[in-house]
Write a protein that holds these residues in place. Structure first.
Motif, PDB file in Angstrom:
ATOM      1  N   UNK A 228       0.835  -1.207   0.000  1.00  0.00           N
ATOM      2  CA  UNK A 228       0.000   0.000   0.000  1.00  0.00           C
ATOM      3  C   UNK A 228       0.868   1.256   0.000  1.00  0.00           C
ATOM      4  N   UNK A 229       1.927   1.229   0.795  1.00  0.00           N
ATOM      5  CA  UNK A 229       2.830   2.383   0.871  1.00  0.00           C
ATOM      6  C   UNK A 229       3.538   2.600  -0.462  1.00  0.00           C
ATOM      7  N   UNK A 230       4.019   1.510  -1.075  1.00  0.00           N
ATOM      8  CA  UNK A 230       4.681   1.621  -2.374  1.00  0.00           C
ATOM      9  C   UNK A 230       3.715   2.120  -3.440  1.00  0.00           C
ATOM     10  N   UNK A 231       2.501   1.580  -3.423  1.00  0.00           N
ATOM     11  CA  UNK A 231       1.505   1.969  -4.414  1.00  0.00           C
ATOM     12  C   UNK A 231       1.121   3.443  -4.283  1.00  0.00           C
ATOM     13  N   UNK A 232       0.887   3.888  -3.056  1.00  0.00           N
ATOM     14  CA  UNK A 232       0.506   5.284  -2.854  1.00  0.00           C
ATOM     15  C   UNK A 232       1.618   6.224  -3.299  1.00  0.00           C
ATOM     16  N   UNK A 233       2.846   5.816  -3.039  1.00  0.00           N
ATOM     17  CA  UNK A 233       3.978   6.626  -3.485  1.00  0.00           C
ATOM     18  C   UNK A 233       4.040   6.652  -5.009  1.00  0.00           C
ATOM     19  N   UNK A 234       3.821   5.509  -5.635  1.00  0.00           N
ATOM     20  CA  UNK A 234       3.840   5.420  -7.100  1.00  0.00           C
ATOM     21  C   UNK A 234       2.808   6.382  -7.701  1.00  0.00           C
ATOM     22  N   UNK A 235       1.598   6.342  -7.175  1.00  0.00           N
ATOM     23  CA  UNK A 235       0.525   7.192  -7.704  1.00  0.00           C
ATOM     24  C   UNK A 235       0.846   8.662  -7.481  1.00  0.00           C
ATOM     25  N   UNK A 236       1.276   8.999  -6.281  1.00  0.00           N
ATOM     26  CA  UNK A 236       1.566  10.398  -5.961  1.00  0.00           C
ATOM     27  C   UNK A 236       2.673  10.955  -6.850  1.00  0.00           C
ATOM     28  N   UNK A 237       3.726  10.180  -7.050  1.00  0.00           N
ATOM     29  CA  UNK A 237       4.869  10.676  -7.840  1.00  0.00           C
ATOM     30  C   UNK A 237       4.529  10.771  -9.326  1.00  0.00           C
ATOM     31  N   UNK A 238       3.750   9.814  -9.828  1.00  0.00           N
ATOM     32  CA  UNK A 238       3.354   9.885 -11.237  1.00  0.00           C
ATOM     33  C   UNK A 238       2.448  11.086 -11.472  1.00  0.00           C
ATOM     34  N   UNK A 239       1.509  11.314 -10.555  1.00  0.00           N
ATOM     35  CA  UNK A 239       0.587  12.446 -10.721  1.00  0.00           C
ATOM     36  C   UNK A 239       1.301  13.788 -10.588  1.00  0.00           C
ATOM     37  N   UNK A 240       2.423  13.808  -9.887  1.00  0.00           N
ATOM     38  CA  UNK A 240       3.216  15.041  -9.803  1.00  0.00           C
ATOM     39  C   UNK A 240       3.905  15.324 -11.132  1.00  0.00           C
ATOM     40  N   UNK A 241       4.286  14.267 -11.843  1.00  0.00           N
ATOM     41  CA  UNK A 241       4.961  14.416 -13.134  1.00  0.00           C
ATOM     42  C   UNK A 241       3.955  14.613 -14.263  1.00  0.00           C
ATOM     43  N   UNK A 242       2.830  13.894 -14.168  1.00  0.00           N
ATOM     44  CA  UNK A 242       1.760  14.006 -15.170  1.00  0.00           C
ATOM     45  C   UNK A 242       0.517  14.507 -14.436  1.00  0.00           C
ATOM     46  N   UNK A 243       0.396  15.824 -14.248  1.00  0.00           N
ATOM     47  CA  UNK A 243      -0.660  16.377 -13.380  1.00  0.00           C
ATOM     48  C   UNK A 243      -2.087  16.037 -13.795  1.00  0.00           C
ATOM     49  N   UNK A 244      -2.317  15.774 -15.090  1.00  0.00           N
ATOM     50  CA  UNK A 244      -3.680  15.473 -15.506  1.00  0.00           C
ATOM     51  C   UNK A 244      -3.989  13.970 -15.490  1.00  0.00           C
ATOM     52  N   UNK A 245      -3.061  13.172 -14.978  1.00  0.00           N
ATOM     53  CA  UNK A 245      -3.344  11.737 -14.829  1.00  0.00           C
ATOM     54  C   UNK A 245      -4.466  11.550 -13.810  1.00  0.00           C
ATOM     55  N   UNK A 246      -5.318  10.577 -14.056  1.00  0.00           N
ATOM     56  CA  UNK A 246      -6.501  10.341 -13.216  1.00  0.00           C
ATOM     57  C   UNK A 246      -6.443   8.931 -12.656  1.00  0.00           C
ATOM     58  N   UNK A 247      -6.644   8.821 -11.359  1.00  0.00           N
ATOM     59  CA  UNK A 247      -6.621   7.514 -10.712  1.00  0.00           C
ATOM     60  C   UNK A 247      -7.995   6.854 -10.825  1.00  0.00           C
ATOM     61  N   UNK A 248      -8.013   5.608 -11.265  1.00  0.00           N
ATOM     62  CA  UNK A 248      -9.249   4.833 -11.351  1.00  0.00           C
ATOM     63  C   UNK A 248      -9.370   3.916 -10.136  1.00  0.00           C
ATOM     64  N   UNK A 249     -10.607   3.606  -9.755  1.00  0.00           N
ATOM     65  CA  UNK A 249     -10.821   2.709  -8.624  1.00  0.00           C
ATOM     66  C   UNK A 249     -11.283   3.454  -7.392  1.00  0.00           C
TER      67      UNK A 249
END
Length: 392
Positions: free
Chosen positions: A271-292
């Motif tokens: 969970x910690x790795x996943x949340x970090x992955x999502x947060x860092x990707x969204x910082x680089x690609x600000x318009x990325x949208x998380x599904x789920x």
């Protein structure tokens, strides 16, 4: 080039305990149905494995029916329960399920509708991929006696949303309707207690929990009649005939036991790795949208939509850099179509095509996340440029 594997939802590497249990039996001889010493030894391995799985899932050993994997277990549950209910209970022809099920459930349901006269109702989900319980309640109460069974997956294989199984069981139980759940993605990822859940049948498979391919199980209550799909020697409670694979079953049981024992620690780390992955990707690609559904989510699933990109292009560009992920279910690999899961969640065809699933597992590391984060910016730029050229 080092491979960064982020497709554990498709299959995860075998655990050392499973490899050891499997290989220990590969050179042993003996059919578990034979009466001589070698046969009895093989039978003992199978029954001890059955007990391992039963203890891990809190069910009775006799409720574990070994199959060739999740697809066979789903088919056995849906067709076998449906046929038995129609014959012995005089129930109606309706089967209730969801629009986001794996094709191992959807395709048998489609077949039952076309060939066996079943009335299949695929219930809606919300924008996070979670079942609309109100719609289920209305569907049941419209005529409870017409419902032969209900099948709702424990957790979605694409976006990772965990379903309200407790509410499904409560609604079904009030009318004596059996519930099947495909828990292939859930076992080892979240707590799965068969007895406490109240479901009547549950599907799991080896290669999703760190075991071998080609082996799985349908956990089904002894009291529930199931018509067999395969007839022969009467193995597995006469529900699933055929000589069973002793080495694979030993590896499967070891994987289930190990993954369930480590589930709590596994959940925290991933969970910690996943949340970090999502947060860092969204910082680089600000318009990325998380599904789920972030509140009801498998620990290793990160499903992201990248506007202006084709998911297949993103996947291949990442693959060229040694990063492996997916656009959805591996069972639909090579078929260029929008995800039925995302469409059911309200995405447009274009939105559904622009999504990627990154799924983490027991071998995932910080370095894997770092590699993806480093690559995602340039990859998205290239995919968008290619899309713009194609559009023009």
């Amino acid at each position: 080039m080092t491979t960064v594997y982020l497709d554990h939802a498709a299959t995860t590497p075998m655990l050392p305990a499973a490899v050891e249990a499997l290989t220990d039996q590969l050179t042993a001889v003996g059919n578990p149905s034979s009466l001589h010493a070698s046969g009895r030894h093989a039978r003992r391995v199978v029954e001890e494995s059955r007990e391992q799985i039963a203890q891990a899932l809190n069910c009775r050993p006799g409720e574990v029916v070994f199959t060739s994997g999740g697809t066979e277990a789903d088919n056995l549950a849906l067709k076998g329960i449906y046929w038995s209910r129609l014959r012995s209970s005089n129930r109606g022809p309706r089967i209730l399920s969801t629009a986001i099920e794996h094709h191992a459930v959807l395709d048998p349901l489609h077949w039952l509708g076309q060939e066996e006269g079943a009335e299949v109702e695929l219930l809606p989900v919300d924008t996070t991929g979670r079942l609309d319980v109100g719609a289920l309640k209305s569907a049941i109460e419209r005529n409870p006696d017409d419902v032969a069974l209900i099948s709702v997956m424990w957790a979605n294989n694409e976006v990772g949303t965990i379903q309200p199984i407790d509410e499904v069981v409560e609604l079904a139980g009030a009318h004596g309707i059996p519930v099947h759940t495909d828990a292939v993605q859930a076992v080892g990822a979240v707590p799965v207690d068969f007895a406490a859940s109240g479901v009547d049948a549950l599907t799991l498979t080896g290669h999703k929990v760190g075991g071998p391919f080609g082996v799985g199980a349908l956990v089904v209550r002894r009291e529930l009649e199931v018509t067999p799909l395969v007839h022969g020697g009467g193995q597995e409670r006469d529900i699933r005939s055929g000589t069973i694979d002793t080495p694979a079953i030993a590896g499967f049981a070891a994987a289930v036991e190990a993954s369930v024992k480590s589930q709590a620690d596994h959940h925290v780390r991933l969970s910690a790795l996943r949340d970090q992955l999502v947060e860092r990707i969204c910082a680089i690609v600000p318009d990325a949208i998380r599904n789920g559904d972030p509140a009801h989510l498998l620990p290793g699933h990160a499903h992201l939509r990248f506007p202006g990109c084709e998911g297949d292009s993103l996947l291949m560009l990442l693959d060229a850099r040694g990063i492996e992920c997916s656009t959805g279910s591996a069972c639909n690999a090579g078929v260029p179509q929008a995800s039925h899961v995302l469409l059911a969640m309200g995405c447009t065809d274009a939105e559904a095509r622009g999504s990627l699933r990154f799924s983490l597992g027991h071998t995932s590391t910080q370095a894997d996340v770092d590699a993806l984060v480093e690559a995602i910016g340039p990859v998205v730029e290239r995919a968008r440029a290619a899309g713009a050229r194609k559009g023009s």
